[in-house]
Design an enzyme around this catalytic site. Structure first.
Site, PDB file in Angstrom:
ATOM      1  N   CYS A  18      -5.221   7.836   9.076  1.00 25.58           N
ATOM      2  CA  CYS A  18      -5.607   7.415  10.345  1.00 25.58           C
ATOM      3  C   CYS A  18      -5.278   8.444  11.351  1.00 25.58           C
ATOM      4  CB  CYS A  18      -4.487   6.274  10.630  1.00 25.58           C
ATOM      5  SG  CYS A  18      -4.914   4.796   9.940  1.00 25.58           S
ATOM      6  N   ARG A  48      -0.473  14.703  12.451  1.00 21.68           N
ATOM      7  CA  ARG A  48       0.114  14.584  11.190  1.00 21.68           C
ATOM      8  C   ARG A  48       0.212  15.807  10.554  1.00 21.68           C
ATOM      9  NH1 ARG A  48      -2.127   8.959   9.054  1.00 21.68           N
ATOM     10  NH2 ARG A  48       0.027   8.731   8.124  1.00 21.68           N
ATOM     11  N   PRO A  49       0.858  16.842  10.772  1.00 25.58           N
ATOM     12  CA  PRO A  49       0.895  18.082  10.070  1.00 25.58           C
ATOM     13  C   PRO A  49       1.776  17.728   8.515  1.00 25.58           C
ATOM     14  CG  PRO A  49       2.433  18.186  11.853  1.00 25.58           C
ATOM     15  CD  PRO A  49       1.584  16.872  11.689  1.00 25.58           C
ATOM     16  N   ILE A  50       1.775  18.895   7.812  1.00 27.63           N
ATOM     17  CA  ILE A  50       2.512  18.539   6.520  1.00 27.63           C
ATOM     18  C   ILE A  50       3.208  19.667   6.430  1.00 27.63           C
ATOM     19  CG2 ILE A  50       0.768  17.289   5.269  1.00 27.63           C
ATOM     20  CD1 ILE A  50      -0.015  19.815   3.907  1.00 27.63           C
ATOM     21  N   ASP A  51       3.711  20.351   7.708  1.00 28.93           N
ATOM     22  CA  ASP A  51       4.779  21.462   7.433  1.00 28.93           C
ATOM     23  C   ASP A  51       6.315  21.119   6.864  1.00 28.93           C
ATOM     24  OD1 ASP A  51       4.869  19.527   9.956  1.00 28.93           O
ATOM     25  OD2 ASP A  51       6.328  21.230  10.793  1.00 28.93           O
ATOM     26  N   LEU A  52       6.466  19.754   7.084  1.00 32.38           N
ATOM     27  CA  LEU A  52       7.722  19.426   6.736  1.00 32.38           C
ATOM     28  C   LEU A  52       7.737  19.622   5.098  1.00 32.38           C
ATOM     29  CD1 LEU A  52       9.232  16.569   8.878  1.00 32.38           C
ATOM     30  CD2 LEU A  52       9.420  19.220   9.061  1.00 32.38           C
ATOM     31  N   ASP A  81       4.526   1.138  12.169  1.00 33.27           N
ATOM     32  CA  ASP A  81       3.339   0.319  11.789  1.00 33.27           C
ATOM     33  C   ASP A  81       3.119  -1.172  12.322  1.00 33.27           C
ATOM     34  OD1 ASP A  81       3.334   1.700   8.311  1.00 33.27           O
ATOM     35  OD2 ASP A  81       2.834   2.475  10.138  1.00 33.27           O
ATOM     36  N   ARG A 136      -3.896   9.762   3.832  1.00 33.51           N
ATOM     37  CA  ARG A 136      -2.930  10.702   4.038  1.00 33.51           C
ATOM     38  C   ARG A 136      -2.166  10.839   2.702  1.00 33.51           C
ATOM     39  NH1 ARG A 136      -0.295  14.302   7.284  1.00 33.51           N
ATOM     40  NH2 ARG A 136       2.000  13.976   6.750  1.00 33.51           N
ATOM     41  N   LYS A 143       0.917  -1.248   0.139  1.00 34.73           N
ATOM     42  CA  LYS A 143       0.010   0.238  -0.145  1.00 34.73           C
ATOM     43  C   LYS A 143       0.743   1.149  -0.290  1.00 34.73           C
ATOM     44  CE  LYS A 143      -1.635   1.724   4.217  1.00 34.73           C
ATOM     45  NZ  LYS A 143      -1.502   3.059   4.322  1.00 34.73           N
ATOM     46  N   ASN A 144       1.974   1.348   0.910  1.00 39.46           N
ATOM     47  CA  ASN A 144       2.786   2.436   1.236  1.00 39.46           C
ATOM     48  C   ASN A 144       3.828   2.654  -0.031  1.00 39.46           C
ATOM     49  OD1 ASN A 144       1.056   2.929   3.040  1.00 39.46           O
ATOM     50  ND2 ASN A 144       2.658   2.457   4.739  1.00 39.46           N
ATOM     51  N   ILE A 172       7.127   7.760  16.989  1.00 39.75           N
ATOM     52  CA  ILE A 172       6.824   8.272  15.639  1.00 39.75           C
ATOM     53  C   ILE A 172       5.636   9.162  15.497  1.00 39.75           C
ATOM     54  CG2 ILE A 172       6.467   7.777  13.147  1.00 39.75           C
ATOM     55  CD1 ILE A 172       9.244   7.264  14.203  1.00 39.75           C
ATOM     56  N   ARG A 175      -8.839  -0.262   4.591  1.00 39.70           N
ATOM     57  CA  ARG A 175      -7.936   0.567   3.509  1.00 39.70           C
ATOM     58  C   ARG A 175      -6.567  -0.107   3.361  1.00 39.70           C
ATOM     59  NH1 ARG A 175      -6.737   5.275   6.878  1.00 39.70           N
ATOM     60  NH2 ARG A 175      -5.363   5.735   5.212  1.00 39.70           N
TER      61      ARG A 175
HETATM   62  C1  EPZ Z   1       4.151   7.118   6.124  1.00 40.85           C
HETATM   63  O1  EPZ Z   1       3.066   8.052   6.637  1.00 40.85           O
HETATM   64  C2  EPZ Z   1       3.057   5.745   5.915  1.00 40.85           C
HETATM   65  N1  EPZ Z   1       2.003   6.123   5.405  1.00 40.85           N
HETATM   66  C3  EPZ Z   1       2.700   5.492   7.628  1.00 40.85           C
HETATM   67  O2  EPZ Z   1       1.805   4.310   7.326  1.00 40.85           O
HETATM   68  C4  EPZ Z   1       3.816   5.033   8.265  1.00 40.85           C
HETATM   69  O3  EPZ Z   1       3.401   4.997   9.701  1.00 40.85           O
HETATM   70  C5  EPZ Z   1       4.750   6.406   8.428  1.00 40.85           C
HETATM   71  O4  EPZ Z   1       5.200   6.821   7.194  1.00 40.85           O
HETATM   72  C6  EPZ Z   1       6.038   6.312   8.972  1.00 40.85           C
HETATM   73  O5  EPZ Z   1       6.800   5.190   8.564  1.00 40.85           O
HETATM   74  C7  EPZ Z   1       2.114   5.860   3.827  1.00 40.85           C
HETATM   75  O6  EPZ Z   1       3.110   5.697   3.576  1.00 40.85           O
HETATM   76  C8  EPZ Z   1       0.805   6.347   3.088  1.00 40.85           C
HETATM   77  P1  EPZ Z   1       6.135  10.537   8.038  1.00 40.85           P
HETATM   78  P2  EPZ Z   1       3.631   9.604   6.544  1.00 40.85           P
HETATM   79  O7  EPZ Z   1       5.832  11.964   7.294  1.00 40.85           O
HETATM   80  O8  EPZ Z   1       4.386   9.945   5.448  1.00 40.85           O
HETATM   81  C9  EPZ Z   1       5.451  13.864  11.595  1.00 40.85           C
HETATM   82  C10 EPZ Z   1       0.055   2.855   7.627  1.00 40.85           C
HETATM   83  O9  EPZ Z   1      -0.538   2.403   8.551  1.00 40.85           O
HETATM   84  N2  EPZ Z   1       5.542  14.901  10.396  1.00 40.85           N
HETATM   85  O10 EPZ Z   1       7.140   9.905   8.248  1.00 40.85           O
HETATM   86  O11 EPZ Z   1       2.652  10.172   6.973  1.00 40.85           O
HETATM   87  C11 EPZ Z   1       4.325  12.853  11.742  1.00 40.85           C
HETATM   88  O12 EPZ Z   1       3.255  13.878  12.435  1.00 40.85           O
HETATM   89  C12 EPZ Z   1       0.485   4.238   7.618  1.00 40.85           C
HETATM   90  O13 EPZ Z   1       0.229   2.335   6.326  1.00 40.85           O
HETATM   91  C13 EPZ Z   1       5.534  16.456  10.697  1.00 40.85           C
HETATM   92  O14 EPZ Z   1       5.568  16.723  11.827  1.00 40.85           O
HETATM   93  O15 EPZ Z   1       4.763   9.627   7.871  1.00 40.85           O
HETATM   94  C14 EPZ Z   1       4.884  11.717  12.213  1.00 40.85           C
HETATM   95  O16 EPZ Z   1       4.968  12.041  13.684  1.00 40.85           O
HETATM   96  C15 EPZ Z   1       0.250   4.938   9.038  1.00 40.85           C
HETATM   97  N3  EPZ Z   1       5.383  17.135   9.546  1.00 40.85           N
HETATM   98  C16 EPZ Z   1       6.221  11.547  11.810  1.00 40.85           C
HETATM   99  O17 EPZ Z   1       6.627  13.022  11.165  1.00 40.85           O
HETATM  100  C17 EPZ Z   1       5.293  16.853   8.174  1.00 40.85           C
HETATM  101  O18 EPZ Z   1       5.102  17.404   7.454  1.00 40.85           O
HETATM  102  C18 EPZ Z   1       6.368  10.553  10.725  1.00 40.85           C
HETATM  103  O19 EPZ Z   1       5.667  10.941   9.680  1.00 40.85           O
HETATM  104  C19 EPZ Z   1       5.160  15.180   8.105  1.00 40.85           C
HETATM  105  C20 EPZ Z   1       5.412  14.473   9.119  1.00 40.85           C
END
Ligand code: EPZ
Length: 416
Positions: free
Chosen positions: A116, A121-125, A305, A92, A22-23, A327, A397
């Site tokens: 989820c 889960r902000p998108i600031d980065l 996960d 997401r 999926k990911n 995380i 999902r």
């Molecule tokens: C991906 O989510 C996966 N989803 C998640 O799997 C997985 O848990 C996660 O990576 C970590 O491995 C998909 O690939 C679709 P991150 P993502 O950006 O991209 C914070 C599942 O069950 N963050 O690495 O959202 C965030 O809040 C799902 O299959 C910011 O603060 O993960 C989190 O605490 C759940 N600002 C941490 O970083 C940002 O702009 C990791 O997020 C982006 C992220």
């Protein structure tokens, strides 16, 4: 709303063909939106999130077909650069269309993505990185307006190895001029699969799987056929189910390297695991042992996960396991449901201490998110008595009819 009913206590035996990831599929589907030529994706899992991604592509004006685990996408007709709130909220990965739309149109309008509820889960980065690359970002009334005249190649230092931010940078800069470098990039295998997919379309990206990724922008992308990698978290789900129920199962079409830490930890808990080039066999014949401490961290550390999956498997282990969820800030929504089943778990902030009980009992429980829901299925499979899991839409999902997988291994499980 469908539910899943389980009569627990049966051992699991047989073979499972691991579904496509999926990911990996979701960022790859977003990438097809940049390509004027047709993309054929095989081993594409039949999931609600994949349907949601294809719905976004169709809404934007592209054409897509799906059947037999193959997605055919032709994005030549994409003429819109705005994604409505209800489509953004479906998952997401909707945020991953931002890079491709900016690359294609120089502008994009989105809102905050769904997914989820395991944290803010902000998108600031993502947005901070895009500003470094010349994108202007304005947030008005919950909508995010992005514009870029010409993508500025640059060195992007991520404060955290965000999977989504890394992927979005790759998508934004694959078709551009100059070289962009991502420092402190996420190293997940799904990032490598995205790099391989983009390169198979003619992009010039290297370093995925390491903390530094280099993207040399190209002018255009070509027609492509691509086979998506297998789902390592689906594999971990099956392994945790066999570990806690007992049995003897072979997982086919899996990359053992992607789950090396998972298999070594389950060996430490008392399972017998052997691997080949594309399969993993697990035998579980005894009560599991507690694992002391499990801290989640970015790949190649212990995957967040798999945290709920291991918690279920170890709920009736001999000994204690303390989980540290580093995380996501609220990824313990499965704990109250496991406690209903007799688990002995104490949560304090990011810590969850699991003291193994003799057995867990069947109960009516509710899935709150994707992996927490899968964890409840695992708990129901190993529990004594009957379990009914509601909130199955969360599980659908990310899992192709999870009940069929475990029924094929001898479990007494059905959708009601
Ligand atoms: C991906 O989510 C996966 N989803 C998640 O799997 C997985 O848990 C996660 O990576 C970590 O491995 C998909 O690939 C679709 P991150 P993502 O950006 O991209 C914070 C599942 O069950 N963050 O690495 O959202 C965030 O809040 C799902 O299959 C910011 O603060 O993960 C989190 O605490 C759940 N600002 C941490 O970083 C940002 O702009 C990791 O997020 C982006 C992220």
């Amino acid at each position: 709303m469908s539910k899943i009913a389980i009569c627990g206590g049966k051992s699991l035996n047989g073979e499972v063909d691991i579904q496509g990831s999926k990911n990996a599929a979701l960022p790859i589907l977003a990438a097809t939106a940049m390509n004027e030529n047709e993309c054929e994706l095989s081993n594409c899992p039949d999931l609600e999130d994949v349907k949601a991604a294809l719905k976004i592509i169709s809404y934007l004006g592209g054409r897509s077909e799906y059947g037999g685990h193959t997605a055919l996408v032709n994005a030549a007709g994409i003429h819109k650069f705005e994604i409505p709130e209800e489509l953004m909220g479906s998952m997401r990965s909707s945020v991953l269309f931002l890079g491709p739309l900016l690359s294609k149109f120089g502008q994009a309008v989105i809102s905050y993505p769904g997914g989820c509820s395991i944290g803010l889960r902000p998108i600031d980065l993502h947005l901070k990185a895009f500003k470094t690359l010349g994108v202007s970002v304005e947030e008005i009334g919950g909508r995010i307006y992005c514009k870029v005249n010409k993508i500025q190649p640059n060195r992007v230092n991520l404060i955290f190895p965000s999977v989504g931010a890394t992927e979005n940078i790759m998508l934004l800069t694959a078709v551009s001029e100059g070289e962009t470098v991502v420092v402190n990039a996420a190293r997940e295998p799904e990032i490598v699969d995205l790099q391989n997919f983009l390169n198979s379309m003619g992009a010039k990206i290297s370093g995925a799987g390491t903390e530094t990724i280099r993207i040399i922008g190209v002018e255009k992308l070509n027609k492509v056929k691509y086979n998506i990698m297998s789902d390592r978290i689906f594999a971990a789900t099956c392994l945790c189910a066999v570990a806690s129920c007992g049995g003897n199962v072979v997982l086919q079409n899996v990359n053992p390297e992607h789950i090396g830490l998972i298999t070594s930890m389950l060996s430490g808990a008392g399972c017998n695991i052997s691997c080949g080039s594309d399969y993993v066999r697990i035998r579980s014949t005894q009560r599991l042992r507690g694992l002391g401490k499990i801290m989640t961290s970015p790949y190649p550390g212990f995957p967040t996960d798999a945290q709920a999956l291991f918690m279920s498997a170890l709920a009736a282990a001999d000994g204690t396991t303390v989980f540290v969820e580093n995380i996501f800030e609220s990824r313990y929504k499965h704990v109250p449901e496991l406690i209903k089943m007799g688990a002995d778990i104490i949560v304090d902030g990011r810590l969850a201490a699991v003291t193994g009980c003799n057995y867990i009992q069947g109960a009516s429980v509710e899935a709150q998110d994707l992996r927490g829901g899968a964890a409840l299925i695992i708990a129901g499979l190993s529990a004594i008595g009957d379990t009914v899991v509601s909130g199955v839409r969360h599980i659908d999902r990310g899992y192709e009819r999870i009940e069929d997988t475990f029924a094929s291994l001898g479990a007494s499980i059905r959708r009601i």
